[in-house]
Write a protein that holds these residues in place. Sequence first.
Motif, PDB file in Angstrom:
ATOM      1  N   UNK A 264       0.778  -1.228   0.000  1.00  0.00           N
ATOM      2  CA  UNK A 264       0.000   0.000   0.000  1.00  0.00           C
ATOM      3  C   UNK A 264       0.814   1.285   0.000  1.00  0.00           C
ATOM      4  N   UNK A 265       2.139   1.211   0.091  1.00  0.00           N
ATOM      5  CA  UNK A 265       2.950   2.423   0.144  1.00  0.00           C
ATOM      6  C   UNK A 265       2.800   3.257  -1.130  1.00  0.00           C
ATOM      7  N   UNK A 266       2.697   2.594  -2.276  1.00  0.00           N
ATOM      8  CA  UNK A 266       2.518   3.319  -3.536  1.00  0.00           C
ATOM      9  C   UNK A 266       1.147   3.982  -3.598  1.00  0.00           C
ATOM     10  N   UNK A 267       0.151   3.325  -3.052  1.00  0.00           N
ATOM     11  CA  UNK A 267      -1.199   3.893  -3.043  1.00  0.00           C
ATOM     12  C   UNK A 267      -1.241   5.136  -2.154  1.00  0.00           C
ATOM     13  N   UNK A 280      -7.433  17.243  -9.634  1.00  0.00           N
ATOM     14  CA  UNK A 280      -6.766  16.009  -9.978  1.00  0.00           C
ATOM     15  C   UNK A 280      -5.508  16.238 -10.793  1.00  0.00           C
ATOM     16  N   UNK A 281      -4.899  15.138 -11.209  1.00  0.00           N
ATOM     17  CA  UNK A 281      -3.656  15.186 -11.968  1.00  0.00           C
ATOM     18  C   UNK A 281      -3.652  14.079 -13.016  1.00  0.00           C
ATOM     19  N   UNK A 282      -2.860  14.269 -14.046  1.00  0.00           N
ATOM     20  CA  UNK A 282      -2.659  13.205 -15.023  1.00  0.00           C
ATOM     21  C   UNK A 282      -1.655  12.203 -14.460  1.00  0.00           C
ATOM     22  N   UNK A 283      -1.595  11.033 -15.071  1.00  0.00           N
ATOM     23  CA  UNK A 283      -0.622  10.034 -14.636  1.00  0.00           C
ATOM     24  C   UNK A 283       0.800  10.582 -14.762  1.00  0.00           C
ATOM     25  N   UNK A 284       1.067  11.296 -15.845  1.00  0.00           N
ATOM     26  CA  UNK A 284       2.400  11.854 -16.050  1.00  0.00           C
ATOM     27  C   UNK A 284       2.770  12.822 -14.935  1.00  0.00           C
ATOM     28  N   UNK A 285       1.852  13.715 -14.583  1.00  0.00           N
ATOM     29  CA  UNK A 285       2.118  14.682 -13.508  1.00  0.00           C
ATOM     30  C   UNK A 285       2.293  13.982 -12.162  1.00  0.00           C
ATOM     31  N   UNK A 286       1.496  12.944 -11.945  1.00  0.00           N
ATOM     32  CA  UNK A 286       1.606  12.174 -10.703  1.00  0.00           C
ATOM     33  C   UNK A 286       2.978  11.531 -10.576  1.00  0.00           C
ATOM     34  N   UNK A 287       3.445  10.946 -11.664  1.00  0.00           N
ATOM     35  CA  UNK A 287       4.746  10.276 -11.648  1.00  0.00           C
ATOM     36  C   UNK A 287       5.871  11.283 -11.391  1.00  0.00           C
ATOM     37  N   UNK A 288       5.745  12.473 -11.966  1.00  0.00           N
ATOM     38  CA  UNK A 288       6.760  13.499 -11.731  1.00  0.00           C
ATOM     39  C   UNK A 288       6.771  13.946 -10.274  1.00  0.00           C
ATOM     40  N   UNK A 289       5.581  14.044  -9.673  1.00  0.00           N
ATOM     41  CA  UNK A 289       5.485  14.515  -8.296  1.00  0.00           C
ATOM     42  C   UNK A 289       5.908  13.459  -7.286  1.00  0.00           C
ATOM     43  N   UNK A 291       7.697  10.479  -8.069  1.00  0.00           N
ATOM     44  CA  UNK A 291       8.889   9.714  -8.413  1.00  0.00           C
ATOM     45  C   UNK A 291       8.568   8.295  -8.825  1.00  0.00           C
ATOM     46  N   UNK A 292       7.277   7.966  -8.968  1.00  0.00           N
ATOM     47  CA  UNK A 292       6.878   6.631  -9.401  1.00  0.00           C
ATOM     48  C   UNK A 292       7.106   6.485 -10.904  1.00  0.00           C
ATOM     49  N   UNK A 293       7.362   5.268 -11.377  1.00  0.00           N
ATOM     50  CA  UNK A 293       7.657   5.066 -12.800  1.00  0.00           C
ATOM     51  C   UNK A 293       6.408   5.203 -13.673  1.00  0.00           C
ATOM     52  N   UNK A 294       6.594   5.658 -14.899  1.00  0.00           N
ATOM     53  CA  UNK A 294       5.475   5.738 -15.846  1.00  0.00           C
ATOM     54  C   UNK A 294       5.293   4.380 -16.524  1.00  0.00           C
ATOM     55  N   UNK A 295       5.168   3.362 -15.731  1.00  0.00           N
ATOM     56  CA  UNK A 295       5.057   1.987 -16.243  1.00  0.00           C
ATOM     57  C   UNK A 295       3.720   1.391 -15.845  1.00  0.00           C
ATOM     58  N   UNK A 296       3.580   0.108 -16.180  1.00  0.00           N
ATOM     59  CA  UNK A 296       2.336  -0.578 -15.864  1.00  0.00           C
ATOM     60  C   UNK A 296       2.052  -0.680 -14.386  1.00  0.00           C
ATOM     61  N   UNK A 297       3.094  -0.684 -13.549  1.00  0.00           N
ATOM     62  CA  UNK A 297       2.878  -0.811 -12.110  1.00  0.00           C
ATOM     63  C   UNK A 297       2.110   0.386 -11.556  1.00  0.00           C
TER      64      UNK A 297
END
Length: 487
Positions: A264-267, A280-289, A291-297
């Motif tokens: 649950x740490x990623x959630x 809200x935010x896009x997936x891209x913006x979320x990943x930038x904020x 540090x999560x990868x822009x991958x399937x995970x």
Amino acid sequence: MLMLHEDTFPYGKKRFVGRNFEQNLLNECMYSEQSEFVAVYGRRRVGKTFLIRYVLERHFSFYATGLPGGSYREQINNFCMAIVQGFNVDYRECENWMEVMRYLADTITNDVNYKNRKKVLFIDEMPWMDTPKSDFLMSIEWFWNAYASARTDIFLIVCGSATTWITSNILRNRGGLYGRLTNQIYLEPFTLSECAEFYDLKQISMSREEQLQAYMIFGGVPYYLQYLRKDLSVAQNVDLMCFAKKGILSKEYDNLYRSMFKNYSSHIKVVEALATKSMGMTKKDLCEKTGMPESGSTTTVLQELVDCGILNEYNQVGKKAKGKMYQLVDFFTLFYLRFVKKNQGEENFWTKNLNTPTVNTWEGYAFEQVCFSHLPQIKKALGIAGISTKVSSWKSSDKENGAQIDMVIERSDKVINICEIKYAGSQYTITSDYANKLRNKLVSFKEETKTKSALHLTMITTYGLKKNSENSSMAQSEVTSDCLFDE
């Protein structure tokens, strides 16, 4: 079988709040002429087990619940004991889950007490039974495919707090259970109308304004609402439940995400990032904020949060799918991150901070989320209940302009309701400056989206617009918070 006494249900069997569709569906499955396999899922604390027990408990042939943190052997032994208790048979020692399911199948086949009745098999907290390398899921696949589905008298119903396990392994199963569910129930929180009924059952006297405030904090989650004390105000209840050192909900945030998601740490990273962005935010913006990868995970994490009702996903009008927005909509999570996390243990924090600018800002956003969670009521108030719609928020791509719209209702009849949502303690006045901003929003929206639909300005407020003011007639329609309480 151990039968539950009627007093087990806190308000008795003759009175139950809402869930009419779900109750009817369960009863239809109970009396159908085929075997049924139903999964009930939804946010933690929303009342899944309570609903199943309320409707079907008197019909249970078998009821087993997983053990939180239980070992492989403990889960198997517990399941076998449930078979003994449910069917009044001798205990059979089982070494693995396949032997357990054969034990259950043999017991049903040889049982004389339920020979001419549908066998209701309720497996609660199923995800806890699926310990590492247990082959539990494979045994369930065998039980349904090789045994239960070939009969007409089995009603297998499963649920669990770990919603993502249910959705991944049962609803979206690509193995032996693919397409095997005969029905599924996503249990949502109560609406404002259902909350009002709930308060009536608990004999809690609250004005609609207080009920709205309670919803903005707890949402329509029955588990939270049951702890409201009728001798305290909403603010006092919030202090007691959330901010007190040993408040009943003081640890709920961690428990909520720990129970629903295995890692649950990623959630947590996602919801805490989204808590800072109301639209809200896009997936891209979320990943930038984060540090999560822009991958399937990351996509999986986002989908799991959407499945549990923690996030809402939407596409802005006129923008491509890659610009899909993710928005945090869980009321308790929003409230916890905004106030409880930094102020827990501070005596009477909420009572002392009412009407402060920080709280007023939060109320505006929380009221927006109440409106989004009551779209059928808003459509009914606008007279468009039967019209197909898409609902989203919108923000101008022109950063200097900065125009944004709280709610956009795209209608199939070529009309778009541009909804401004305002939370206020009295009737709302459209000032000249605000009227100019509204006109600017309409122009910006039409230019950027290039829509050919007619734009109708709709004001959604707590107490309506103040009449006879200079700009009170510029809106084509208005909706008040009273409309949100409709069934």
